[in-house]
Design an enzyme around this catalytic site. Sequence first.
Site, mmCIF file in Angstrom:
data_model
loop_
_atom_site.group_PDB
_atom_site.id
_atom_site.type_symbol
_atom_site.label_atom_id
_atom_site.label_comp_id
_atom_site.label_asym_id
_atom_site.label_seq_id
_atom_site.Cartn_x
_atom_site.Cartn_y
_atom_site.Cartn_z
ATOM 1 C CG LEU A 273 -1.864 1.207 1.347
ATOM 2 C CD1 LEU A 273 -2.749 1.358 0.117
ATOM 3 C CD2 LEU A 273 -2.698 1.091 2.612
ATOM 4 C CG HIS A 274 2.731 2.703 -3.069
ATOM 5 N ND1 HIS A 274 2.402 1.406 -3.426
ATOM 6 C CD2 HIS A 274 3.029 3.339 -4.236
ATOM 7 C CE1 HIS A 274 2.505 1.264 -4.749
ATOM 8 N NE2 HIS A 274 2.868 2.433 -5.258
ATOM 9 C CG PHE A 275 -1.757 7.240 -1.099
ATOM 10 C CD1 PHE A 275 -2.971 7.457 -1.727
ATOM 11 C CD2 PHE A 275 -1.747 6.519 0.093
ATOM 12 C CE1 PHE A 275 -4.159 6.959 -1.190
ATOM 13 C CE2 PHE A 275 -2.917 6.020 0.638
ATOM 14 C CZ PHE A 275 -4.125 6.240 -0.001
#
Length: 435
Positions: free
Chosen positions: A230-232
């Site tokens: 999970l990453h932005f």
Amino acid sequence: MLKIKRVPTVVSNYQKDESAADDSVGCGRNCLGACCINGARLPLYACKKLEKSGDGEKPVAFLESLVLGEWEDRFQRGLFRYDVTACETKVIPGKYGFVAQLNEGRHLKKRPTEFRVDKVLQSFDGNKFNFTKVGQEELLFQFEAGEDSEAQFFPCMPLDSENSPSVVAINVSPIEYGHVLLIPRVLDCLPQRIDHKSLLLALHMAAEAANPYFRLGYNSLGAFATINHLHFQAYYLAMPFPLEKAPSKKMLTTVGGVKISELLSYPVRSLLFEGGSSMQDLSDTVSDACVCLQNNNIPFNILIADCGRQIFLMPQCYAEKQALGEVSPEVLETQVNPAVWEISGHMVLKRKEDYEGASEENAWRLLAEASLSEERFKEVYALIFEAIGCSYLEEELEGTIVEQDNPSGSVNQKSNRTHGGPITNGTASECLVLQ
């Protein structure tokens, strides 16, 4: 006002005397794994508590200077795969102002995808590349939503492996100066899927930055995320994205005050979420929509803009069409994968001939390949509205606002759009959902 707090060095379960540290401990890569994290320290930025996006006075641009200052430090240390500052960039003439960048290095040196592209939800696989394997030198600082009315900065805080921190790291394959990653609860090893807590954290970062030129983006699996952790992504671009300038037609307003609109005259059919009684309302509404898309295996991209006040949701089907052989050969030859930044209007081109021949028509043609058909888009937003507890009924009446006799009081008008082309003007539609 920002409070910078200097804390005394306290030996705890997560700290040890550096003079007594054994250099032989760990895997030798200084990673975030259990082998190396004991004793690791990193600055901590705790943003101020906000009820609504953009509340309060604009803070001192400390977060911006922190991001760019730490990024520049890593740049000088040679931690990037290529020099993004050497990439040519121009604004493509035309109504929309698409931005074209020639980035041949990203194509040649970007990390390859290691998972299936036909499934939006996939389990985390620790054997594949993930952010616990990056060197700690790639991390810039820890970031969390604070409980105080003022932002706080701690120059040196331990990385607490028992309370997984959210961290900001460099993107080693950047597409713009200052390109970073926000990795929520990095040690929890969450797969690339939206959850309510993580999206709210991203909105906090956008609001804390207090700069409309700082945007965060998200790519789901199947929509050109390349790492299933999970990453932005985020970076500064000192001009409006074409997506942000597109006109929109109001569809409905939720009981929490979140207005949902459909973009008009844009090559990728998209939804715009804005407003809300609180930042939590806006975040929860978009999170519910994203969870719905994930559960229905619909790839999507997100752009968080206007200091967290606007969230664009773009369901897409490029990878699916590519697998079915339905993407035009001319578009395939560009080797461009339309992820969040491309769909927003920042066209990262891999071949010099595409950059030199860049035109608004070519940009539109490429992005239109990622768009859902009008019929499929209607099906998708119907799923979304059901998931967020809203009703939205359409009448097959041209150019008329029709009030439906139903509990939600939905009002709507059918749009007139063909695949890949602009939507013709019509009467605005809206729906107020009452409790």
